[in-house]
Design a protein around this motif. Sequence first.
Motif, mmCIF file in Angstrom:
data_model
loop_
_atom_site.group_PDB
_atom_site.id
_atom_site.type_symbol
_atom_site.label_atom_id
_atom_site.label_comp_id
_atom_site.label_asym_id
_atom_site.label_seq_id
_atom_site.Cartn_x
_atom_site.Cartn_y
_atom_site.Cartn_z
ATOM 1 N N LEU A 155 11.462 3.746 9.350
ATOM 2 C CA LEU A 155 11.327 2.281 9.222
ATOM 3 C C LEU A 155 10.053 1.788 9.922
ATOM 4 C CD1 LEU A 155 15.040 1.161 9.634
ATOM 5 C CD2 LEU A 155 13.670 1.152 7.546
ATOM 6 N N GLY A 156 9.728 2.434 11.059
ATOM 7 C CA GLY A 156 8.497 2.056 11.789
ATOM 8 C C GLY A 156 7.275 2.292 10.916
ATOM 9 N N TYR A 157 7.248 3.428 10.232
ATOM 10 C CA TYR A 157 6.121 3.732 9.338
ATOM 11 C C TYR A 157 6.065 2.743 8.167
ATOM 12 C CZ TYR A 157 3.790 8.108 10.726
ATOM 13 O OH TYR A 157 3.007 9.055 11.329
ATOM 14 N N ILE A 158 7.230 2.378 7.639
ATOM 15 C CA ILE A 158 7.235 1.446 6.497
ATOM 16 C C ILE A 158 6.586 0.122 6.926
ATOM 17 C CG2 ILE A 158 8.698 0.146 4.861
ATOM 18 C CD1 ILE A 158 8.723 3.198 4.316
ATOM 19 N N LYS A 159 6.909 -0.331 8.149
ATOM 20 C CA LYS A 159 6.295 -1.581 8.640
ATOM 21 C C LYS A 159 4.783 -1.409 8.755
ATOM 22 C CE LYS A 159 10.171 -3.247 11.327
ATOM 23 N NZ LYS A 159 10.796 -3.101 12.619
ATOM 24 N N GLU A 160 4.366 -0.222 9.220
ATOM 25 C CA GLU A 160 2.939 0.036 9.340
ATOM 26 C C GLU A 160 2.266 0.086 7.959
ATOM 27 O OE1 GLU A 160 1.715 -0.732 12.131
ATOM 28 O OE2 GLU A 160 0.748 1.178 12.648
ATOM 29 N N ILE A 161 2.970 0.659 6.998
ATOM 30 C CA ILE A 161 2.428 0.720 5.631
ATOM 31 C C ILE A 161 2.218 -0.703 5.111
ATOM 32 C CG2 ILE A 161 3.047 1.310 3.236
ATOM 33 C CD1 ILE A 161 4.303 3.918 4.425
ATOM 34 N N LEU A 162 3.202 -1.577 5.383
ATOM 35 C CA LEU A 162 3.074 -2.967 4.925
ATOM 36 C C LEU A 162 1.884 -3.650 5.609
ATOM 37 C CD1 LEU A 162 6.846 -3.916 4.873
ATOM 38 C CD2 LEU A 162 5.322 -3.804 2.889
ATOM 39 N N ARG A 163 1.613 -3.266 6.835
ATOM 40 C CA ARG A 163 0.483 -3.873 7.550
ATOM 41 C C ARG A 163 -0.862 -3.412 6.959
ATOM 42 N NH1 ARG A 163 -2.961 -2.173 11.220
ATOM 43 N NH2 ARG A 163 -1.890 -0.245 11.775
ATOM 44 N N VAL A 164 -0.992 -2.116 6.654
ATOM 45 C CA VAL A 164 -2.314 -1.617 6.245
ATOM 46 C C VAL A 164 -2.549 -1.663 4.724
ATOM 47 C CG1 VAL A 164 -2.438 -0.127 8.290
ATOM 48 C CG2 VAL A 164 -1.711 0.866 6.106
ATOM 49 N N LEU A 165 -1.482 -1.930 3.962
ATOM 50 C CA LEU A 165 -1.616 -1.964 2.501
ATOM 51 C C LEU A 165 -2.435 -3.193 2.062
ATOM 52 C CD1 LEU A 165 -0.563 -0.369 -0.005
ATOM 53 C CD2 LEU A 165 1.338 -1.997 -0.095
ATOM 54 N N ALA A 166 -3.441 -2.948 1.214
ATOM 55 C CA ALA A 166 -4.261 -4.062 0.704
ATOM 56 C C ALA A 166 -3.406 -4.956 -0.188
ATOM 57 C CB ALA A 166 -5.431 -3.483 -0.091
ATOM 58 N N GLU A 167 -3.864 -6.179 -0.400
ATOM 59 C CA GLU A 167 -3.108 -7.132 -1.229
ATOM 60 C C GLU A 167 -2.849 -6.575 -2.628
ATOM 61 O OE1 GLU A 167 -1.543 -9.880 -0.581
ATOM 62 O OE2 GLU A 167 -2.121 -9.850 1.523
ATOM 63 N N ASP A 168 -3.826 -5.818 -3.149
ATOM 64 C CA ASP A 168 -3.657 -5.242 -4.488
ATOM 65 C C ASP A 168 -3.265 -3.764 -4.405
ATOM 66 O OD1 ASP A 168 -6.022 -4.381 -3.403
ATOM 67 O OD2 ASP A 168 -7.223 -4.651 -5.221
ATOM 68 N N GLY A 169 -2.819 -3.331 -3.240
ATOM 69 C CA GLY A 169 -2.548 -1.905 -3.035
ATOM 70 C C GLY A 169 -1.133 -1.486 -3.435
ATOM 71 N N VAL A 170 -0.971 -0.162 -3.571
ATOM 72 C CA VAL A 170 0.345 0.410 -3.891
ATOM 73 C C VAL A 170 0.562 1.649 -3.009
ATOM 74 C CG1 VAL A 170 1.739 1.539 -5.684
ATOM 75 C CG2 VAL A 170 0.289 -0.387 -6.296
ATOM 76 N N ALA A 171 1.788 1.773 -2.499
ATOM 77 C CA ALA A 171 2.135 2.975 -1.720
ATOM 78 C C ALA A 171 3.151 3.792 -2.505
ATOM 79 C CB ALA A 171 2.705 2.575 -0.367
ATOM 80 N N LYS A 172 3.032 5.112 -2.433
ATOM 81 C CA LYS A 172 3.966 6.014 -3.112
ATOM 82 C C LYS A 172 4.391 7.057 -2.080
ATOM 83 C CE LYS A 172 4.144 9.190 -7.078
ATOM 84 N NZ LYS A 172 3.632 9.543 -8.381
#
Length: 289
Positions: free
Chosen positions: A147-164
């Motif tokens: 869950l900590g990483y997911i929050k970090e992913i949301l922080r660093v993800l660009a507005e038009d970005g996608v995480a997989k």
Amino acid sequence: MQEHINKDVEDHPVDPYLYSCFKEKLTLPPLPAEEEQKLLKQIEKNFRVLLLPWILTTTNYEDANFLEIGCGDGKYGYYISEYIKHYIGIDIRKVSIQSAQDLLRDRSNCSVLLNDGLSLEKIKDKSQQFIFSYQTFIHMPDESIILGYIKEILRVLAEDGVAKIQLLGPFHKKGYRIEWIKLGTLFPNNEADSKVKWLVKKVFLKILRFVPMDFIFPIFRKNAHHNPWGSFGAFIHPSKIIELVNENDSYAEVLPSFYGSSAGANTYGIYWLIIAKKEAARPFFVTLG
Ligand SMILES: C[S@@+](CC[C@H](N)C(=O)[O-])C[C@H]1O[C@@H](n2cnc3c(N)ncnc32)[C@H](O)[C@@H]1O
């Protein structure tokens, strides 16, 4: 969680932070050059299934930043970096970072960073158009780390970005449990199956001819699936992650991960978590694999 970190550091003073799931297989044995080449070729095939369609169907991918969490020895980065502007691979193991740095030495658009195993502190807010993690979250030993990483992913993800991000399903650990199998994946395999298994599958397929091939049925299982890298980590129900992502005004969906290990291919036991700031950012081809 702090307790867990201290314990692992004591057990493995070489690394700043290690996971219980990696204890037995902390470092891979060095492979002969020929085997290493074979592995690189296999990773290229994986790359073409798991990543290339996604990259090529993303607008302006040539100008994009790509972050890989748990980059290992950088073999995916080797292929990814041919297409995008800048690749960052992060990993908790010094040994992985060193191999990745060796492999990517001549690529001026690559950085490989050792991280604390918990955060993406070296990565700027909203800076990454692609975030990818393969066979890594499945080893993380507790829910709070994921869950900590997911929050970090949301922080660093660009507005038009996608995480997989590949996530572990509930079916991998040892112990009596129910797994879900798709009828269509049950074809008897002469080479890989024992005679008994081959026969059971054949009979089963005959009896179940009245149901559709994508029919999913439960089987009872006791043994753990094999994992060459260590053991499996924590299972976190995907709906918990989707809730967290939605609370942060972002979009998430979960898809079965079929490609790769037999555990993923035959059961609904490994997932892809897709995260985007806006649903519209999610290209169709991110869903492959
Ligand atoms: C099974 S290997 C997969 C490597 C690479 N993704 C691949 O598919 O070839 C898992 C990698 O994740 C790294 N790893 C495990 N837990 C991690 C964490 N919490 N943060 C960053 N890296 C982690 C390990 O050190 C290891 O290199």
